[in-house]
Motif scaffolding. Sequence first.
Motif, mmCIF file in Angstrom:
data_model
loop_
_atom_site.group_PDB
_atom_site.id
_atom_site.type_symbol
_atom_site.label_atom_id
_atom_site.label_comp_id
_atom_site.label_asym_id
_atom_site.label_seq_id
_atom_site.Cartn_x
_atom_site.Cartn_y
_atom_site.Cartn_z
ATOM 1 N N LYS A 28 -30.275 23.026 11.439
ATOM 2 C CA LYS A 28 -29.402 22.976 10.248
ATOM 3 C C LYS A 28 -28.280 21.943 10.446
ATOM 4 C CE LYS A 28 -26.833 26.131 7.202
ATOM 5 N NZ LYS A 28 -25.518 25.557 7.146
ATOM 6 N N GLU A 29 -27.635 21.971 11.616
ATOM 7 C CA GLU A 29 -26.558 21.009 11.917
ATOM 8 C C GLU A 29 -27.088 19.575 11.945
ATOM 9 O OE1 GLU A 29 -23.661 23.832 14.689
ATOM 10 O OE2 GLU A 29 -25.384 22.805 15.595
ATOM 11 N N THR A 30 -28.294 19.413 12.522
ATOM 12 C CA THR A 30 -28.927 18.091 12.579
ATOM 13 C C THR A 30 -29.210 17.589 11.165
ATOM 14 O OG1 THR A 30 -29.930 18.600 14.714
ATOM 15 C CG2 THR A 30 -30.910 16.797 13.481
ATOM 16 N N ALA A 31 -29.755 18.468 10.323
ATOM 17 C CA ALA A 31 -30.064 18.097 8.935
ATOM 18 C C ALA A 31 -28.807 17.651 8.191
ATOM 19 C CB ALA A 31 -30.722 19.283 8.222
ATOM 20 N N GLU A 32 -27.714 18.399 8.384
ATOM 21 C CA GLU A 32 -26.455 18.050 7.710
ATOM 22 C C GLU A 32 -25.908 16.715 8.207
ATOM 23 O OE1 GLU A 32 -24.009 21.475 8.384
ATOM 24 O OE2 GLU A 32 -25.111 22.694 6.921
ATOM 25 N N LYS A 33 -25.956 16.514 9.515
ATOM 26 C CA LYS A 33 -25.420 15.277 10.104
ATOM 27 C C LYS A 33 -26.200 14.047 9.628
ATOM 28 C CE LYS A 33 -24.801 12.971 14.589
ATOM 29 N NZ LYS A 33 -23.565 12.256 14.332
ATOM 30 N N LEU A 34 -27.546 14.173 9.566
ATOM 31 C CA LEU A 34 -28.394 13.022 9.237
ATOM 32 C C LEU A 34 -28.774 12.976 7.747
ATOM 33 C CD1 LEU A 34 -30.740 13.104 12.378
ATOM 34 C CD2 LEU A 34 -28.685 11.724 12.029
ATOM 35 N N PHE A 35 -28.214 13.902 6.940
ATOM 36 C CA PHE A 35 -28.498 13.962 5.496
ATOM 37 C C PHE A 35 -29.992 14.113 5.223
ATOM 38 C CE2 PHE A 35 -24.655 11.389 6.136
ATOM 39 C CZ PHE A 35 -23.732 12.202 5.487
ATOM 40 N N LEU A 36 -30.602 15.065 5.928
ATOM 41 C CA LEU A 36 -32.028 15.373 5.765
ATOM 42 C C LEU A 36 -32.168 16.839 5.386
ATOM 43 C CD1 LEU A 36 -33.334 13.722 9.061
ATOM 44 C CD2 LEU A 36 -33.538 12.753 6.774
ATOM 45 N N SER A 37 -33.372 17.216 4.967
ATOM 46 C CA SER A 37 -33.646 18.642 4.769
ATOM 47 C C SER A 37 -34.020 19.250 6.119
ATOM 48 C CB SER A 37 -34.786 18.839 3.779
ATOM 49 O OG SER A 37 -36.017 18.451 4.377
ATOM 50 N N ILE A 38 -33.835 20.556 6.251
ATOM 51 C CA ILE A 38 -34.222 21.238 7.496
ATOM 52 C C ILE A 38 -35.715 21.062 7.737
ATOM 53 C CG2 ILE A 38 -34.442 23.496 8.630
ATOM 54 C CD1 ILE A 38 -31.812 24.304 7.330
ATOM 55 N N HIS A 39 -36.510 21.107 6.658
ATOM 56 C CA HIS A 39 -37.966 20.938 6.777
ATOM 57 C C HIS A 39 -38.301 19.574 7.402
ATOM 58 C CE1 HIS A 39 -42.219 21.193 5.855
ATOM 59 N NE2 HIS A 39 -42.128 20.003 5.282
ATOM 60 N N THR A 40 -37.585 18.528 6.967
ATOM 61 C CA THR A 40 -37.826 17.175 7.513
ATOM 62 C C THR A 40 -37.467 17.119 8.992
ATOM 63 O OG1 THR A 40 -37.374 16.216 5.347
ATOM 64 C CG2 THR A 40 -37.265 14.726 7.228
ATOM 65 N N VAL A 41 -36.359 17.755 9.369
ATOM 66 C CA VAL A 41 -35.954 17.789 10.786
ATOM 67 C C VAL A 41 -37.039 18.473 11.623
ATOM 68 C CG1 VAL A 41 -34.293 18.753 12.439
ATOM 69 C CG2 VAL A 41 -33.480 17.686 10.329
ATOM 70 N N ILE A 42 -37.540 19.605 11.142
ATOM 71 C CA ILE A 42 -38.584 20.345 11.868
ATOM 72 C C ILE A 42 -39.843 19.486 12.009
ATOM 73 C CG2 ILE A 42 -40.148 22.339 11.732
ATOM 74 C CD1 ILE A 42 -37.728 23.862 10.422
ATOM 75 N N THR A 43 -40.211 18.772 10.938
ATOM 76 C CA THR A 43 -41.385 17.881 10.991
ATOM 77 C C THR A 43 -41.177 16.786 12.040
ATOM 78 O OG1 THR A 43 -41.848 18.291 8.666
ATOM 79 C CG2 THR A 43 -42.868 16.348 9.635
ATOM 80 N N HIS A 44 -39.983 16.177 12.029
ATOM 81 C CA HIS A 44 -39.677 15.140 13.029
ATOM 82 C C HIS A 44 -39.770 15.717 14.443
ATOM 83 C CE1 HIS A 44 -38.748 11.643 10.687
ATOM 84 N NE2 HIS A 44 -37.752 12.214 10.007
ATOM 85 N N ARG A 45 -39.246 16.926 14.629
ATOM 86 C CA ARG A 45 -39.275 17.537 15.972
ATOM 87 C C ARG A 45 -40.715 17.785 16.425
ATOM 88 N NH1 ARG A 45 -34.521 21.644 17.523
ATOM 89 N NH2 ARG A 45 -35.761 21.530 19.410
ATOM 90 N N ARG A 46 -41.574 18.201 15.490
ATOM 91 C CA ARG A 46 -42.993 18.381 15.828
ATOM 92 C C ARG A 46 -43.617 17.055 16.251
ATOM 93 N NH1 ARG A 46 -44.272 21.229 10.941
ATOM 94 N NH2 ARG A 46 -43.690 23.371 11.312
ATOM 95 N N ASN A 47 -43.309 15.994 15.508
ATOM 96 C CA ASN A 47 -43.856 14.666 15.821
ATOM 97 C C ASN A 47 -43.359 14.171 17.185
ATOM 98 O OD1 ASN A 47 -45.235 14.597 13.399
ATOM 99 N ND2 ASN A 47 -43.643 13.450 12.321
ATOM 100 N N ILE A 48 -42.092 14.422 17.477
ATOM 101 C CA ILE A 48 -41.521 14.029 18.778
ATOM 102 C C ILE A 48 -42.263 14.749 19.905
ATOM 103 C CG2 ILE A 48 -39.464 14.220 20.249
ATOM 104 C CD1 ILE A 48 -37.812 13.887 17.557
ATOM 105 N N ALA A 49 -42.457 16.071 19.743
ATOM 106 C CA ALA A 49 -43.155 16.866 20.765
ATOM 107 C C ALA A 49 -44.575 16.350 20.977
ATOM 108 C CB ALA A 49 -43.175 18.340 20.365
ATOM 109 N N ARG A 50 -45.243 15.972 19.871
ATOM 110 C CA ARG A 50 -46.617 15.476 19.974
ATOM 111 C C ARG A 50 -46.655 14.111 20.672
ATOM 112 N NH1 ARG A 50 -48.746 11.926 16.946
ATOM 113 N NH2 ARG A 50 -47.261 12.220 15.237
ATOM 114 N N LYS A 51 -45.760 13.209 20.291
ATOM 115 C CA LYS A 51 -45.755 11.853 20.861
ATOM 116 C C LYS A 51 -45.398 11.858 22.349
ATOM 117 C CE LYS A 51 -44.587 9.283 16.657
ATOM 118 N NZ LYS A 51 -43.571 8.465 15.986
#
Length: 201
Positions: free
Chosen positions: A152-175
Motif C-alpha cells: 500500500k505504501e509503495t503504491a502511494e509513493k509511486l502513484f500506482l494501484s496496489i494490484h499493479t505493485v503486486i504484479t510487479h513484485r510477482r514479475n521481479i520474483a520470477r525474473k
Amino acid sequence: MKRTEPIHVAVAETSVIVRNGLIAVLKRLPDIAIQPIEITSMEGLNNCMQGHQPEILIVNPTFGGWFNVDEFKSAYSQAAVKCVSLLCSVTDSNLLKGYDESIGLYDDMDVLNKKLVNLMHIGGEEEESEQEALSQREKEIICCVVRGMTNKETAEKLFLSIHTVITHRRNIARKLQIHSPAGLTIYAIVNKLVELSEVKI
C-alpha cells in the motif's frame, strides 16, 4: 564462470580468529581462486602494497586505530585496489562511503562469493543482463521493499494501484528467482540499487 588465475586478496585484521576464519572461507569460495595475504599491522600493509599489490584489500574499518580508506586509495592510486570493509561491529554507514563493498561476520559463503565476483566483474555480462531485464519501475519497487514499505505504501509513493505493485513484485520474483524480502535486500545492496544505510532492519 570460474576465473582460473588466483586473485590476490589482502586481509587486514588484528584478530587472529577473525583473520584466519575469513581466509579459510575465502579459500573455499566456489567461483574464485583466492591467494590470501595476511596483514596484521599498518607497517605490514605498507610493505604488502610495495611488494604484492593485491587486487582486493579486505580491511576492518578500525584497523590501525581507524583506517582512512580515502587516504589509502590516494596513496596507492596506481594499484587500483578494491577496498572492502570487514564489519565486525556496528559501524556508522557514513564512515563506509569510500569503500567499494562491505562484508560482515554474518555473511554466508554464497553472499561473500557473489560480492567478490561482482567486485571483480567475473561473469559480469550475465549478471548485467539479468539486472537489465528489470524495468526502472521494478527497480523502484525493489527499493521500496528493501526500505520496509508495504504494498500500500509503495503504491502511494509511486502513484500506482496496489494490484499493479503486486504484479510487479510477482514479475521481479520470477525474473530474479528471489522470493523473500531478505533476498531482495541482498540483491539490491550487491547491485547498488540502495545504500546499506537505507535498509530497514
